[in-house]
Design an enzyme around this catalytic site. Sequence first.
Site, PDB file in Angstrom:
ATOM      1  N   LYS A  72      -1.105   7.545  13.567  1.00 25.33           N
ATOM      2  CA  LYS A  72      -1.384   7.860  12.270  1.00 25.33           C
ATOM      3  C   LYS A  72      -0.556   8.805  11.387  1.00 25.33           C
ATOM      4  CE  LYS A  72      -5.393   5.536  13.024  1.00 25.33           C
ATOM      5  NZ  LYS A  72      -5.982   4.225  12.136  1.00 25.33           N
ATOM      6  N   LYS A 176       3.591  -2.837   0.386  1.00 23.39           N
ATOM      7  CA  LYS A 176       2.707  -2.483   1.350  1.00 23.39           C
ATOM      8  C   LYS A 176       1.408  -1.524   1.037  1.00 23.39           C
ATOM      9  CE  LYS A 176       1.976  -0.877   6.370  1.00 23.39           C
ATOM     10  NZ  LYS A 176       3.067  -0.296   7.418  1.00 23.39           N
ATOM     11  N   ASN A 180      -2.510  -1.980   1.016  1.00 24.98           N
ATOM     12  CA  ASN A 180      -3.348  -0.959   1.827  1.00 24.98           C
ATOM     13  C   ASN A 180      -4.250  -0.289   0.967  1.00 24.98           C
ATOM     14  OD1 ASN A 180      -2.589  -1.629   4.430  1.00 24.98           O
ATOM     15  ND2 ASN A 180      -0.891  -0.050   4.282  1.00 24.98           N
ATOM     16  N   GLU A 256      -6.409   7.547   7.104  1.00 25.41           N
ATOM     17  CA  GLU A 256      -5.091   7.719   6.669  1.00 25.41           C
ATOM     18  C   GLU A 256      -5.300   7.720   4.952  1.00 25.41           C
ATOM     19  OE1 GLU A 256      -1.679   5.939   9.573  1.00 25.41           O
ATOM     20  OE2 GLU A 256      -3.241   4.700   9.159  1.00 25.41           O
TER      21      GLU A 256
END
Length: 292
Positions: A72, A176, A180, A256
């Site tokens: 993570k 990305k 996310n 995260e």
Amino acid sequence: MDVCVFGAGSLGSLVGGLLAEDHDVSLVGREPHVGAVRESGLQLTGAFDRRVHPTASTEPPAASELAIVTVKSFDTEAAARALDGVSVDTVLSLQNGMGNEELLAAHLPAAVLAGTTTYGARLADPGVVECTGIGEVTLGPWDGGMSTAADRTGETLAAALSTTVAADMPRRLWEKLAVNAGINAVTALARVPNGDLVDGPAGEVARNAARETVAVAASAGVDIPDAPQRTVGVAEATAANTSSMHQDLLAGGRTEIDAINGYVVEQADSPVPVNATLTALVRAWERDQGVR
């Protein structure tokens, strides 16, 4: 090739397990998972059905040609410190969020590569990893361009995973991040699978979070105009999946959020209200759970 997978949870175990048929793989993770792998091997289920026998430990080996980091984002610095004592040639980050590669490069003399992947994985039981979706890995130097280390790593991974070596990893990392930012926190807070963002009421929230990320990326000189549409496309392609942040909430663990929506907020020159709200809500949940 000697490959160390540092952070062998769901994704790391899947990647390491697939590589283990052609390479000497060491999985570095936590108990009871690594103990189960040591005793009975690693069982891959879902899209794959095989048992492999990589080395498994809670500590990294003394030396490795390639280290794949899958921890993570909040554990990246700890991973860098642990790998600093390992003789390693190349380090590949397959992590969520932004800033991981810079941190690894600041601590380690090895060549550092950035990577993205669309493979889906779930740790079903200790020693058992389910592949929830076959995807691809894209990798290259974290600051862009090409390198011998990237080419060699790409050849290594291509034996077991669909792999592309790319010169534009900074752009791909921002793309990305936008995906996310749109999917993870929204599905986690709404407690819905990814597919609910395609037509459901949370879809516009996800697209707006991605749109804000597009604007922040543009201010950093990176053009990712199709990111909102890509966010919906990824949600549709992974419709049955539970996002990684949703899994974190279900497990009562830290997320995260800082390296995803929180990073968008930190880098923004103008208000990003959707990302700011998602960040505040997830952080509030983390604080209530005592994991922040």
